[in-house]
Scaffold this motif. Sequence first.
Motif, mmCIF file in Angstrom:
data_model
loop_
_atom_site.group_PDB
_atom_site.id
_atom_site.type_symbol
_atom_site.label_atom_id
_atom_site.label_comp_id
_atom_site.label_asym_id
_atom_site.label_seq_id
_atom_site.Cartn_x
_atom_site.Cartn_y
_atom_site.Cartn_z
ATOM 1 N N ALA A 30 0.854 -1.190 0.000
ATOM 2 C CA ALA A 30 0.000 0.000 0.000
ATOM 3 C C ALA A 30 0.890 1.240 0.000
ATOM 4 C CB ALA A 30 -0.916 -0.008 1.213
ATOM 5 N N SER A 31 0.567 2.172 -0.877
ATOM 6 C CA SER A 31 1.345 3.402 -0.930
ATOM 7 C C SER A 31 0.449 4.557 -1.356
ATOM 8 C CB SER A 31 2.532 3.264 -1.884
ATOM 9 O OG SER A 31 2.075 3.114 -3.207
ATOM 10 N N GLY A 32 0.909 5.741 -1.070
ATOM 11 C CA GLY A 32 0.172 6.933 -1.438
ATOM 12 C C GLY A 32 1.111 8.034 -1.861
ATOM 13 N N GLN A 33 0.624 8.875 -2.749
ATOM 14 C CA GLN A 33 1.434 9.964 -3.276
ATOM 15 C C GLN A 33 0.533 11.149 -3.553
ATOM 16 O OE1 GLN A 33 3.309 8.804 -6.928
ATOM 17 N NE2 GLN A 33 4.209 10.798 -7.292
ATOM 18 N N HIS A 42 -12.435 -4.389 -1.159
ATOM 19 C CA HIS A 42 -11.569 -3.689 -0.208
ATOM 20 C C HIS A 42 -12.236 -2.365 0.154
ATOM 21 C CE1 HIS A 42 -8.672 -6.494 -1.941
ATOM 22 N NE2 HIS A 42 -7.988 -6.336 -0.824
ATOM 23 N N ARG A 43 -12.065 -1.954 1.397
ATOM 24 C CA ARG A 43 -12.558 -0.654 1.857
ATOM 25 C C ARG A 43 -11.366 0.249 2.106
ATOM 26 N NH1 ARG A 43 -16.779 -3.067 5.664
ATOM 27 N NH2 ARG A 43 -18.665 -2.813 4.447
ATOM 28 N N LEU A 44 -11.551 1.515 1.760
ATOM 29 C CA LEU A 44 -10.531 2.520 2.017
ATOM 30 C C LEU A 44 -11.106 3.528 2.999
ATOM 31 C CD1 LEU A 44 -7.778 3.850 1.352
ATOM 32 C CD2 LEU A 44 -8.932 5.006 -0.539
ATOM 33 N N TYR A 45 -10.382 3.736 4.084
ATOM 34 C CA TYR A 45 -10.794 4.683 5.113
ATOM 35 C C TYR A 45 -9.793 5.831 5.193
ATOM 36 C CZ TYR A 45 -13.802 1.005 7.109
ATOM 37 O OH TYR A 45 -14.757 0.043 7.313
ATOM 38 N N GLU A 46 -10.305 7.033 5.426
ATOM 39 C CA GLU A 46 -9.449 8.140 5.836
ATOM 40 C C GLU A 46 -9.491 8.172 7.355
ATOM 41 O OE1 GLU A 46 -9.011 12.987 5.517
ATOM 42 O OE2 GLU A 46 -10.548 11.985 4.318
ATOM 43 N N VAL A 47 -8.333 8.304 7.977
ATOM 44 C CA VAL A 47 -8.234 8.262 9.436
ATOM 45 C C VAL A 47 -7.756 9.618 9.945
ATOM 46 C CG1 VAL A 47 -7.162 7.109 11.399
ATOM 47 C CG2 VAL A 47 -7.659 5.805 9.315
ATOM 48 N N GLU A 48 -8.532 10.182 10.878
ATOM 49 C CA GLU A 48 -8.157 11.429 11.546
ATOM 50 C C GLU A 48 -8.333 11.213 13.036
ATOM 51 O OE1 GLU A 48 -9.015 15.294 9.443
ATOM 52 O OE2 GLU A 48 -10.657 14.060 8.655
ATOM 53 N N THR A 51 -1.200 16.377 5.980
ATOM 54 C CA THR A 51 -0.810 14.973 5.931
ATOM 55 C C THR A 51 -2.057 14.124 6.116
ATOM 56 O OG1 THR A 51 1.394 15.435 6.791
ATOM 57 C CG2 THR A 51 0.574 13.188 7.071
ATOM 58 N N TYR A 52 -2.222 13.093 5.283
ATOM 59 C CA TYR A 52 -3.395 12.215 5.331
ATOM 60 C C TYR A 52 -2.972 10.805 5.711
ATOM 61 C CZ TYR A 52 -6.131 15.821 2.974
ATOM 62 O OH TYR A 52 -6.791 16.992 2.656
ATOM 63 N N THR A 53 -3.799 10.148 6.538
ATOM 64 C CA THR A 53 -3.579 8.752 6.916
ATOM 65 C C THR A 53 -4.755 7.928 6.403
ATOM 66 O OG1 THR A 53 -2.386 9.409 8.907
ATOM 67 C CG2 THR A 53 -3.216 7.150 8.847
ATOM 68 N N VAL A 90 -1.776 0.322 6.600
ATOM 69 C CA VAL A 90 -1.779 1.730 6.994
ATOM 70 C C VAL A 90 -0.798 2.483 6.104
ATOM 71 C CG1 VAL A 90 -1.329 3.348 8.877
ATOM 72 C CG2 VAL A 90 -2.315 1.094 9.374
ATOM 73 N N LEU A 91 -1.264 3.599 5.546
ATOM 74 C CA LEU A 91 -0.359 4.406 4.746
ATOM 75 C C LEU A 91 -0.584 5.878 5.047
ATOM 76 C CD1 LEU A 91 -1.728 5.417 1.560
ATOM 77 C CD2 LEU A 91 -2.347 3.077 2.032
ATOM 78 N N VAL A 92 0.485 6.634 4.914
ATOM 79 C CA VAL A 92 0.455 8.065 5.209
ATOM 80 C C VAL A 92 0.956 8.813 3.979
ATOM 81 C CG1 VAL A 92 1.392 9.889 6.685
ATOM 82 C CG2 VAL A 92 0.856 7.642 7.662
ATOM 83 N N VAL A 93 0.192 9.822 3.574
ATOM 84 C CA VAL A 93 0.599 10.693 2.471
ATOM 85 C C VAL A 93 1.023 12.010 3.115
ATOM 86 C CG1 VAL A 93 -0.087 11.835 0.337
ATOM 87 C CG2 VAL A 93 -0.990 9.564 0.882
#
Length: 122
Positions: A19-22, A52-58, A84-86, A103-106
């Motif tokens: 998993a990666s983010g950019q 698959h589910r994608l969640y934004e975490v704050e 920054t987004y998780t 878990v990925l962080v942009v």
Amino acid sequence: MEKTVTANFLRNIYAPLNASGQKVLNRSFSQAEYINLITFEPNPDNVDIKFHRLYEVEGTKRTEIALLETAVEFQHRGVLKDKTYTYHVVAVNSASREGAPAVLVVQVELHRAAAAGVRRND
């Protein structure tokens, strides 16, 4: 007296892989917006995965932003340049059980001026 034993084995659901983010800038003739491009690979050790589910975490809040049945890429549009987004990506099986999250962080985009350093006036 007759006894019956029933086994209740639940299969592990493993986190997606790689998993990666950019953060990317999407430009058109009339406008520009930032997009977080999220990618991952389904875990081949999983069985009976439906999506698959994608969640934004704050903080402790997790908000579903996408349900991906076949796609392994998602564009989170309209994100803030300086934030920054998780994210959590989870596999979900036919019984609606979620697996462990990837878990990925942009990160915030590095500004060119800051990267170039301070210019001195001598």
